[in-house]
Design a protein around this motif. Structure first.
Motif, PDB file in Angstrom:
ATOM      1  N   LEU A 294       9.257  25.542 -21.153  1.00 18.90           N
ATOM      2  CA  LEU A 294       8.420  25.837 -19.869  1.00 18.90           C
ATOM      3  C   LEU A 294       7.829  24.475 -19.596  1.00 18.90           C
ATOM      4  O   LEU A 294       7.322  23.698 -20.348  1.00 18.90           O
ATOM      5  N   SER A 295       7.869  24.191 -18.140  1.00 22.03           N
ATOM      6  CA  SER A 295       7.242  23.175 -17.510  1.00 22.03           C
ATOM      7  C   SER A 295       5.891  23.640 -16.712  1.00 22.03           C
ATOM      8  O   SER A 295       6.533  24.368 -15.631  1.00 22.03           O
ATOM      9  N   CYS A 296       4.927  23.275 -16.904  1.00 22.32           N
ATOM     10  CA  CYS A 296       3.808  23.664 -16.123  1.00 22.32           C
ATOM     11  C   CYS A 296       2.611  23.080 -16.098  1.00 22.32           C
ATOM     12  O   CYS A 296       2.461  22.079 -16.841  1.00 22.32           O
ATOM     13  N   ALA A 297       1.727  23.282 -15.277  1.00 24.25           N
ATOM     14  CA  ALA A 297       0.482  22.938 -15.414  1.00 24.25           C
ATOM     15  C   ALA A 297      -0.551  23.698 -16.301  1.00 24.25           C
ATOM     16  O   ALA A 297      -0.205  24.798 -17.000  1.00 24.25           O
ATOM     17  N   SER A 298      -1.782  23.175 -16.413  1.00 25.52           N
ATOM     18  CA  SER A 298      -2.745  23.848 -17.397  1.00 25.52           C
ATOM     19  C   SER A 298      -2.952  25.230 -16.969  1.00 25.52           C
ATOM     20  O   SER A 298      -3.167  26.170 -17.784  1.00 25.52           O
ATOM     21  N   THR A 299      -3.218  25.508 -15.692  1.00 27.68           N
ATOM     22  CA  THR A 299      -3.444  26.669 -15.024  1.00 27.68           C
ATOM     23  C   THR A 299      -2.340  28.023 -15.586  1.00 27.68           C
ATOM     24  O   THR A 299      -2.832  29.126 -15.214  1.00 27.68           O
ATOM     25  N   ALA A 300      -1.259  27.363 -15.711  1.00 23.72           N
ATOM     26  CA  ALA A 300      -0.193  28.564 -16.055  1.00 23.72           C
ATOM     27  C   ALA A 300      -0.199  28.911 -17.570  1.00 23.72           C
ATOM     28  O   ALA A 300       0.708  29.809 -17.904  1.00 23.72           O
ATOM     29  N   LEU A 301      -0.933  27.983 -18.302  1.00 19.18           N
ATOM     30  CA  LEU A 301      -0.731  28.426 -19.859  1.00 19.18           C
ATOM     31  C   LEU A 301      -1.181  29.953 -20.169  1.00 19.18           C
ATOM     32  O   LEU A 301      -0.639  30.567 -21.029  1.00 19.18           O
ATOM     33  N   PRO A 302      -2.477  30.396 -19.676  1.00 25.04           N
ATOM     34  CA  PRO A 302      -2.813  31.526 -20.045  1.00 25.04           C
ATOM     35  C   PRO A 302      -2.110  32.800 -19.802  1.00 25.04           C
ATOM     36  O   PRO A 302      -2.187  33.730 -20.388  1.00 25.04           O
ATOM     37  N   SER A 303      -1.308  32.641 -18.684  1.00 29.40           N
ATOM     38  CA  SER A 303      -0.318  33.764 -18.421  1.00 29.40           C
ATOM     39  C   SER A 303       1.046  33.464 -18.652  1.00 29.40           C
ATOM     40  O   SER A 303       1.444  34.174 -19.498  1.00 29.40           O
ATOM     41  N   LEU A 304       1.583  32.548 -17.887  1.00 29.98           N
ATOM     42  CA  LEU A 304       3.174  32.397 -18.257  1.00 29.98           C
ATOM     43  C   LEU A 304       3.453  31.977 -19.600  1.00 29.98           C
ATOM     44  O   LEU A 304       4.227  32.153 -20.174  1.00 29.98           O
ATOM     45  N   GLY A 305       2.302  30.814 -19.920  1.00 31.78           N
ATOM     46  CA  GLY A 305       2.640  30.407 -21.392  1.00 31.78           C
ATOM     47  C   GLY A 305       2.447  31.563 -22.270  1.00 31.78           C
ATOM     48  O   GLY A 305       3.203  31.394 -23.213  1.00 31.78           O
ATOM     49  N   LEU A 306       1.403  32.402 -22.270  1.00 33.92           N
ATOM     50  CA  LEU A 306       1.373  33.308 -23.096  1.00 33.92           C
ATOM     51  C   LEU A 306       2.531  34.551 -23.260  1.00 33.92           C
ATOM     52  O   LEU A 306       3.045  34.848 -24.356  1.00 33.92           O
ATOM     53  N   LEU A 307       3.080  34.526 -22.108  1.00 36.34           N
ATOM     54  CA  LEU A 307       4.244  35.616 -21.971  1.00 36.34           C
ATOM     55  C   LEU A 307       5.409  34.861 -22.758  1.00 36.34           C
ATOM     56  O   LEU A 307       6.055  35.530 -23.556  1.00 36.34           O
ATOM     57  N   LEU A 308       5.718  33.572 -22.637  1.00 38.94           N
ATOM     58  CA  LEU A 308       6.704  33.067 -23.028  1.00 38.94           C
ATOM     59  C   LEU A 308       6.493  32.776 -24.725  1.00 38.94           C
ATOM     60  O   LEU A 308       7.579  33.005 -25.463  1.00 38.94           O
ATOM     61  N   VAL A 309       5.333  32.879 -25.202  1.00 37.83           N
ATOM     62  CA  VAL A 309       4.983  32.681 -26.716  1.00 37.83           C
ATOM     63  C   VAL A 309       5.595  34.120 -27.385  1.00 37.83           C
ATOM     64  O   VAL A 309       6.180  34.215 -28.246  1.00 37.83           O
ATOM     65  N   LEU A 310       5.001  35.205 -26.709  1.00 38.72           N
ATOM     66  CA  LEU A 310       5.298  36.675 -27.100  1.00 38.72           C
ATOM     67  C   LEU A 310       7.110  36.846 -27.337  1.00 38.72           C
ATOM     68  O   LEU A 310       7.286  37.258 -27.913  1.00 38.72           O
ATOM     69  N   LEU A 311       7.502  36.305 -26.150  1.00 39.14           N
ATOM     70  CA  LEU A 311       8.744  36.482 -25.915  1.00 39.14           C
ATOM     71  C   LEU A 311       9.659  35.727 -26.955  1.00 39.14           C
ATOM     72  O   LEU A 311      10.598  36.219 -27.418  1.00 39.14           O
TER      73      LEU A 311
END
Length: 355
Positions: free
Chosen positions: A73-90
């Motif tokens: 995942l390449s992203c800014a800080s603001t995407a970590l709580p949503s998209l980042g969390l989703l990818l951790v679970l996946l």
């Protein structure tokens, strides 16, 4: 090896989207990996349908995650709580290693108490956290994150830099490429350029933001606004100039891609010491000015115009610096990270089967 790459592609053009696009392009040129790309920029472009866009994004990731070897995942800080969390679970569900490559700028701890705590949880769970600046690597380790590595902004390296340095080499043509907005120091550039009696030229390229308003309107002796460039035009335009200007006043600057592109093209830089800039520019290849200080910027510009020997020394300094951020090299390191984590996961999986 198959890598799932989740990130934003242009448009809009920005630091994160350009960096992600360049990494994707470099990996597509390689024969030792295959990649699947999921672009999440459409969520930002369709904010009125953000929920629908997010569901579509989740569906696309689910379809590709099972068959890949590594999720990134390449992203800014603001995407970590949503998209980042989703990818951790996946990643945990599919037993896939996860790499998060976060852009510099806003610290994830500054996005709010609850969201910041979720973001910290996310980066704790990843198999590798790639930080854009060395300062972010240090910060991550201070927060107890051990699976962290430096992964800077990078750009394709042109076949050659500017023309060879000779005794006739001199500096007259300045250029700014980027978002034309107040915190990038545009007003300071305009004011400093107009002080010159010498025949100099300052060209400004990029999308104009409202905070600049009509500042670029009207005739000026030394400054010309040239419009917006496509990404494949940038290097050629840079090499038509002598030095790059970025007198930024934006404290959270990471590694500005425009500076990396300027160095790769063989141009010295006049900039400020904000954020991660001093990690990529030094006195061998650039000059530092005070943020918001027109006189400081003017004196730096005057120095390179009047002192030919000093300017030639900067050009020589750039030649030794420009290869540090070659995108082909950093794409290779990205693949090395992915391959190492995939092999570790494979060994772990075989051990689990035997037990």
């Amino acid at each position: 090896m198959n890598i799932l790459m989740v990130g934003p592609l242009p448009p809009p053009i920005g630091g994160i989207s350009v960096s992600f696009h360049i990494l994707v392009d470099e990996l597509r040129r390689r024969s030792d990996v295959s990649i699947q790309v999921v672009d999440f920029s459409h969520i930002r472009r369709q904010s009125c349908c953000a929920a629908v866009g997010f569901i579509t994004l989740v569906h696309a990731i689910l379809n590709k995650a099972k068959s890949c070897d590594v999720i990134t995942l390449s992203c800014a800080s603001t995407a970590l709580p949503s998209l980042g969390l989703l990818l951790v679970l996946l990643a945990k569900w599919y037993s896939k290693p996860l790499i998060i490559r976060k852009a510099a700028g806003l610290d994830y701890a500054a996005i709010g108490r609850i969201r910041g705590a979720i973001a910290h949880f996310v980066v704790q769970q990843v198999d590798l956290y790639l930080a854009q600046t060395k300062a972010l690597v240090v910060l991550a380790r201070q927060r107890g994150l051990n699976k962290v590595a430096w992964f800077p902004t990078h750009r394709p390296l042109p076949d050659k830099a500017k023309n060879p340095v000779t005794e006739a080499t001199r500096c007259r043509r300045f250029v700014f490429i980027g978002q034309v907005r107040e915190h990038k120091g545009i007003r300071e550039i305009l004011a400093a350029a107009e002080r010159f009696e010498q025949d100099i030229q300052v060209d400004i390229y990029g999308p104009v933001f409202q905070d600049i308003g009509t500042d670029l309107a009207g005739e000026r002796r030394h400054v010309t606004y040239r419009g917006v460039l496509s990404q494949d035009q940038v290097t050629a335009v840079l090499q038509q100039h002598d030095i790059f200007l970025l007198p930024s006043k934006h404290a959270p600057e990471g590694y500005p891609g425009a500076i990396v592109e300027a160095l790769a093209a063989g141009l010295p830089v006049i900039t400020t010491r904000l954020g991660g800039i001093p990690e990529i520019v030094d006195e061998e290849c650039g000059l530092f000015v005070e943020p918001g200080d027109v006189n400081s910027l003017y004196e730096a510009m005057k120095k390179v115009v009047e002192d030919q020997e000093f300017y030639r020394q900067l050009l020589q300094g750039v030649e030794s610096k420009r290869r540090e951020f070659d995108s082909a090299v950093w794409a290779g390191r990205f693949v090395e990270h992915c391959r190492r984590l995939a092999e570790l996961e494979s060994v772990s999986g075989r051990s689990d089967e035997r037990s």
